[in-house]
Design a protein around this motif. Structure first.
Motif, PDB file in Angstrom:
ATOM      1  N   MET A 172       0.835  -1.198   0.000  1.00  0.00           N
ATOM      2  CA  MET A 172       0.000   0.000   0.000  1.00  0.00           C
ATOM      3  C   MET A 172       0.864   1.239   0.000  1.00  0.00           C
ATOM      4  SD  MET A 172      -2.868   1.194   2.808  1.00  0.00           S
ATOM      5  CE  MET A 172      -1.698   2.147   3.795  1.00  0.00           C
ATOM      6  N   ARG A 173       0.575   2.154  -0.899  1.00  0.00           N
ATOM      7  CA  ARG A 173       1.302   3.415  -0.945  1.00  0.00           C
ATOM      8  C   ARG A 173       0.951   4.253   0.282  1.00  0.00           C
ATOM      9  NH1 ARG A 173       0.644   6.274  -6.684  1.00  0.00           N
ATOM     10  NH2 ARG A 173       2.201   7.605  -5.638  1.00  0.00           N
ATOM     11  N   PRO A 174       1.846   5.151   0.695  1.00  0.00           N
ATOM     12  CA  PRO A 174       1.572   5.982   1.882  1.00  0.00           C
ATOM     13  C   PRO A 174       0.261   6.751   1.742  1.00  0.00           C
ATOM     14  CG  PRO A 174       3.873   6.168   1.246  1.00  0.00           C
ATOM     15  CD  PRO A 174       3.199   5.390   0.156  1.00  0.00           C
ATOM     16  N   SER A 175      -0.487   6.785   2.820  1.00  0.00           N
ATOM     17  CA  SER A 175      -1.797   7.420   2.808  1.00  0.00           C
ATOM     18  C   SER A 175      -2.086   8.023   4.169  1.00  0.00           C
ATOM     19  CB  SER A 175      -2.885   6.394   2.458  1.00  0.00           C
ATOM     20  OG  SER A 175      -4.183   6.925   2.632  1.00  0.00           O
ATOM     21  N   ALA A 176      -2.873   9.102   4.166  1.00  0.00           N
ATOM     22  CA  ALA A 176      -3.354   9.710   5.400  1.00  0.00           C
ATOM     23  C   ALA A 176      -4.874   9.594   5.475  1.00  0.00           C
ATOM     24  CB  ALA A 176      -2.925  11.171   5.480  1.00  0.00           C
ATOM     25  N   ASN A 177      -5.424   8.606   4.781  1.00  0.00           N
ATOM     26  CA  ASN A 177      -6.862   8.386   4.745  1.00  0.00           C
ATOM     27  C   ASN A 177      -7.391   8.083   6.150  1.00  0.00           C
ATOM     28  OD1 ASN A 177      -9.454   6.822   4.365  1.00  0.00           O
ATOM     29  ND2 ASN A 177      -8.986   7.274   2.220  1.00  0.00           N
ATOM     30  N   ARG A 178      -8.524   8.683   6.489  1.00  0.00           N
ATOM     31  CA  ARG A 178      -9.090   8.471   7.822  1.00  0.00           C
ATOM     32  C   ARG A 178      -9.549   7.035   8.033  1.00  0.00           C
ATOM     33  NH1 ARG A 178     -12.628  13.932   9.221  1.00  0.00           N
ATOM     34  NH2 ARG A 178     -10.889  15.413   9.097  1.00  0.00           N
ATOM     35  N   ARG A 179      -9.764   6.305   6.957  1.00  0.00           N
ATOM     36  CA  ARG A 179     -10.128   4.893   7.047  1.00  0.00           C
ATOM     37  C   ARG A 179      -8.889   4.037   6.791  1.00  0.00           C
ATOM     38  NH1 ARG A 179     -13.069   2.891   3.559  1.00  0.00           N
ATOM     39  NH2 ARG A 179     -14.359   1.485   4.826  1.00  0.00           N
ATOM     40  N   ILE A 180      -7.798   4.425   7.417  1.00  0.00           N
ATOM     41  CA  ILE A 180      -6.514   3.789   7.126  1.00  0.00           C
ATOM     42  C   ILE A 180      -6.526   2.308   7.483  1.00  0.00           C
ATOM     43  CG2 ILE A 180      -5.507   4.402   9.365  1.00  0.00           C
ATOM     44  CD1 ILE A 180      -3.698   4.310   5.940  1.00  0.00           C
ATOM     45  N   ALA A 181      -7.183   1.911   8.566  1.00  0.00           N
ATOM     46  CA  ALA A 181      -7.207   0.494   8.952  1.00  0.00           C
ATOM     47  C   ALA A 181      -7.888  -0.345   7.883  1.00  0.00           C
ATOM     48  CB  ALA A 181      -7.905   0.328  10.300  1.00  0.00           C
ATOM     49  N   GLU A 182      -9.022   0.147   7.352  1.00  0.00           N
ATOM     50  CA  GLU A 182      -9.710  -0.580   6.287  1.00  0.00           C
ATOM     51  C   GLU A 182      -8.854  -0.653   5.028  1.00  0.00           C
ATOM     52  OE1 GLU A 182     -11.071   1.632   8.212  1.00  0.00           O
ATOM     53  OE2 GLU A 182     -13.082   1.017   8.839  1.00  0.00           O
ATOM     54  N   ARG A 183      -8.154   0.442   4.718  1.00  0.00           N
ATOM     55  CA  ARG A 183      -7.274   0.454   3.539  1.00  0.00           C
ATOM     56  C   ARG A 183      -6.168  -0.586   3.687  1.00  0.00           C
ATOM     57  NH1 ARG A 183      -6.864   5.371   0.729  1.00  0.00           N
ATOM     58  NH2 ARG A 183      -5.238   4.320  -0.478  1.00  0.00           N
ATOM     59  N   MET A 184      -5.586  -0.667   4.874  1.00  0.00           N
ATOM     60  CA  MET A 184      -4.526  -1.632   5.111  1.00  0.00           C
ATOM     61  C   MET A 184      -5.058  -3.059   5.043  1.00  0.00           C
ATOM     62  SD  MET A 184      -2.502   0.307   8.205  1.00  0.00           S
ATOM     63  CE  MET A 184      -1.231  -0.951   8.400  1.00  0.00           C
ATOM     64  N   ALA A 185      -6.238  -3.292   5.625  1.00  0.00           N
ATOM     65  CA  ALA A 185      -6.830  -4.629   5.597  1.00  0.00           C
ATOM     66  C   ALA A 185      -7.092  -5.074   4.166  1.00  0.00           C
ATOM     67  CB  ALA A 185      -8.127  -4.637   6.406  1.00  0.00           C
ATOM     68  N   GLU A 186      -7.592  -4.169   3.360  1.00  0.00           N
ATOM     69  CA  GLU A 186      -7.845  -4.485   1.950  1.00  0.00           C
ATOM     70  C   GLU A 186      -6.542  -4.802   1.221  1.00  0.00           C
ATOM     71  OE1 GLU A 186      -9.762  -2.372  -2.042  1.00  0.00           O
ATOM     72  OE2 GLU A 186      -9.995  -1.449  -0.067  1.00  0.00           O
ATOM     73  N   ALA A 187      -5.502  -4.032   1.511  1.00  0.00           N
ATOM     74  CA  ALA A 187      -4.209  -4.259   0.868  1.00  0.00           C
ATOM     75  C   ALA A 187      -3.638  -5.619   1.242  1.00  0.00           C
ATOM     76  CB  ALA A 187      -3.232  -3.151   1.256  1.00  0.00           C
ATOM     77  N   VAL A 188      -3.820  -6.018   2.494  1.00  0.00           N
ATOM     78  CA  VAL A 188      -3.322  -7.323   2.951  1.00  0.00           C
ATOM     79  C   VAL A 188      -4.047  -8.453   2.229  1.00  0.00           C
ATOM     80  CG1 VAL A 188      -3.272  -8.900   4.919  1.00  0.00           C
ATOM     81  CG2 VAL A 188      -2.520  -6.542   5.199  1.00  0.00           C
ATOM     82  N   VAL A 189      -5.364  -8.350   2.133  1.00  0.00           N
ATOM     83  CA  VAL A 189      -6.162  -9.407   1.501  1.00  0.00           C
ATOM     84  C   VAL A 189      -5.830  -9.516   0.011  1.00  0.00           C
ATOM     85  CG1 VAL A 189      -8.501 -10.098   0.861  1.00  0.00           C
ATOM     86  CG2 VAL A 189      -8.027  -9.278   3.170  1.00  0.00           C
ATOM     87  N   LEU A 190      -5.581  -8.383  -0.639  1.00  0.00           N
ATOM     88  CA  LEU A 190      -5.357  -8.372  -2.088  1.00  0.00           C
ATOM     89  C   LEU A 190      -3.885  -8.473  -2.465  1.00  0.00           C
ATOM     90  CD1 LEU A 190      -7.903  -5.599  -3.149  1.00  0.00           C
ATOM     91  CD2 LEU A 190      -8.222  -8.088  -3.158  1.00  0.00           C
ATOM     92  N   ALA A 191      -3.008  -8.640  -1.483  1.00  0.00           N
ATOM     93  CA  ALA A 191      -1.568  -8.731  -1.782  1.00  0.00           C
ATOM     94  C   ALA A 191      -1.319  -9.856  -2.781  1.00  0.00           C
ATOM     95  CB  ALA A 191      -0.776  -8.965  -0.503  1.00  0.00           C
ATOM     96  N   PRO A 192      -0.632  -9.580  -3.888  1.00  0.00           N
ATOM     97  CA  PRO A 192      -0.484 -10.585  -4.948  1.00  0.00           C
ATOM     98  C   PRO A 192       0.546 -11.668  -4.655  1.00  0.00           C
ATOM     99  CG  PRO A 192       0.686  -8.577  -5.550  1.00  0.00           C
ATOM    100  CD  PRO A 192      -0.027  -8.289  -4.253  1.00  0.00           C
ATOM    101  N   GLU A 193       1.497 -11.391  -3.773  1.00  0.00           N
ATOM    102  CA  GLU A 193       2.589 -12.326  -3.556  1.00  0.00           C
ATOM    103  C   GLU A 193       2.383 -13.136  -2.277  1.00  0.00           C
ATOM    104  OE1 GLU A 193       6.299 -10.319  -3.647  1.00  0.00           O
ATOM    105  OE2 GLU A 193       6.009  -9.477  -5.647  1.00  0.00           O
ATOM    106  N   ARG A 194       2.983 -14.324  -2.262  1.00  0.00           N
ATOM    107  CA  ARG A 194       2.940 -15.169  -1.077  1.00  0.00           C
ATOM    108  C   ARG A 194       3.709 -14.484   0.049  1.00  0.00           C
ATOM    109  NH1 ARG A 194       6.156 -19.319   1.121  1.00  0.00           N
ATOM    110  NH2 ARG A 194       4.974 -20.965   2.173  1.00  0.00           N
ATOM    111  N   PRO A 195       3.127 -14.373   1.251  1.00  0.00           N
ATOM    112  CA  PRO A 195       3.799 -13.661   2.341  1.00  0.00           C
ATOM    113  C   PRO A 195       5.164 -14.252   2.658  1.00  0.00           C
ATOM    114  CG  PRO A 195       1.512 -14.120   2.893  1.00  0.00           C
ATOM    115  CD  PRO A 195       1.814 -14.890   1.649  1.00  0.00           C
ATOM    116  N   ALA A 196       6.142 -13.388   2.831  1.00  0.00           N
ATOM    117  CA  ALA A 196       7.495 -13.815   3.170  1.00  0.00           C
ATOM    118  C   ALA A 196       7.745 -13.598   4.650  1.00  0.00           C
ATOM    119  CB  ALA A 196       8.519 -13.031   2.343  1.00  0.00           C
ATOM    120  N   SER A 197       8.743 -14.284   5.181  1.00  0.00           N
ATOM    121  CA  SER A 197       9.035 -14.197   6.610  1.00  0.00           C
ATOM    122  C   SER A 197       9.937 -13.021   6.948  1.00  0.00           C
ATOM    123  CB  SER A 197       9.694 -15.491   7.090  1.00  0.00           C
ATOM    124  OG  SER A 197      10.849 -15.777   6.328  1.00  0.00           O
ATOM    125  N   LEU A 198      10.412 -12.292   5.938  1.00  0.00           N
ATOM    126  CA  LEU A 198      11.198 -11.084   6.152  1.00  0.00           C
ATOM    127  C   LEU A 198      10.565  -9.938   5.382  1.00  0.00           C
ATOM    128  CD1 LEU A 198      14.887 -12.374   5.864  1.00  0.00           C
ATOM    129  CD2 LEU A 198      13.686 -11.669   7.945  1.00  0.00           C
TER     130      LEU A 198
END
Length: 311
Positions: free
Chosen positions: A140-166
């Motif tokens: 997710m690109r830097p944002s000051a959106n007041r709904r930042i938690a929802e924006r982050m949650a959406e970005a996590v769910v839609l992340a295209p790559e397999r999560p890495a441990s680092l």
């Protein structure tokens, strides 16, 4: 498709579905914790373009000479710049570890992944309310959106790559701040190398190791099969309790190497156990960010910690 490959795909699909389903609950919990911690907090003071005096600092070659405070500089042999209180938003990058090892939890505890996400979302809520911008590396690109938690949650769910441990390698600006929240069970030298890469630009950061109580105390006994969650390797031992002393020693050595690597670069290191309230970590981390630099240490010295005791 081979049976093993098919099973891997199905497991990944189920994990993604579970993650998506849990997001509304995690966002609500993060917002509740952020509101609890916010009471009594003050905005973070940073050097920048504000009108109020902040501090004097040494003049850096290449800066305009007009920035020099000549009256202050006349007192000794150095040139000084009069900095103003920070008012313009800068960027805080937050990386929550979503790799398979973060799914682990012992009886009565929540998964480490949930704790990392709740703290990440809640911290972002506090920072955006304080005028900061928050981003997630490669998600997710830097944002000051007041709904930042929802924006982050959406970005996590839609992340295209397999999560890495680092955390992914990226080049933050020197004025950026980085918060890494994970279990950091990768080899210590790999963790240290990634921290060094992220700090190369001059960005300041904080490393938070989130662990389950069982990972700290090794309460296992008898015949136990251990499975490595990311590689799938299995190890069966007969008397697990006989491994406890060596395990605890390796744990201390591993954590010490990461802590030393972070502190050498001016980053803070903290430990958080999932049997402690998320609000403790959030408050201590936000306070540490406001103070800038150094390790999270109890009054009177000692080892760095956030919650759950000394690291």
């Amino acid at each position: 498709m081979a049976a093993d490959a098919q099973q891997t795909v199905e497991t990944a699909a189920l994990a993604a579905a579970d993650l998506a389903a849990s997001m509304p609950r995690l966002v609500l919990e993060a917002r509740r914790i952020a509101m609890t911690v916010q009471h009594g907090l003050h905005g973070r003071r940073r050097a920048g373009t504000g009108e109020n005096f902040w501090q004097y600092r040494r003049f850096v070659d290449g800066e305009p000479a007009s920035r020099v405070d000549w009256r202050r500089s006349a007192r000794d042999d150095h040139l000084y710049v009069r900095e103003r209180e920070w008012e313009a938003a800068h960027t805080v990058w937050i990386w929550p570890d979503l790799s398979p090892s973060m799914d682990y939890f012992s009886r009565g505890q929540a998964p480490k992944r949930e704790r990392a996400l709740i703290v990440a979302f809640a911290l972002a809520e506090l920072l955006v309310k304080g005028g900061e911008r928050v981003g997630m590396p490669q998600m997710m690109r830097p944002s000051a959106n007041r709904r930042i938690a929802e924006r982050m949650a959406e970005a996590v769910v839609l992340a295209p790559e397999r999560p890495a441990s680092l955390p992914p390698p990226f080049s933050p600006s020197p004025l950026s701040e980085i918060v890494l929240i994970g279990d950091f069970w990768s080899p210590a030298e790999e963790v240290a190398a990634r921290i060094e890469q992220l700090a190369a630009s001059g960005a300041h950061g904080h490393v938070v190791q989130v662990v389950d109580p069982a990972e700290e105390t090794f309460p296992f006994s008898g015949r136990i099969e251990f499975r490595e969650p990311e590689g799938g390797q299995r190890l069966t031992v007969g008397r697990a309790e006989s491994w406890r002393a060596e395990y605890e020693l390796k744990l201390v050595e591993h954590r010490a190497r990461i802590r030393v690597a972070a502190e050498r670069l001016g980053w803070s290191f903290a430990l958080h156990r999932t049997d402690r309230p998320a609000s403790e970590l959030l408050l201590a981390l936000h306070t540490r960010m406001g103070a800038g630099g150094g390790a999270l240490t109890p009054r009177g010295g000692g080892h760095p910690y956030v919650s759950g005791g000394p690291a």
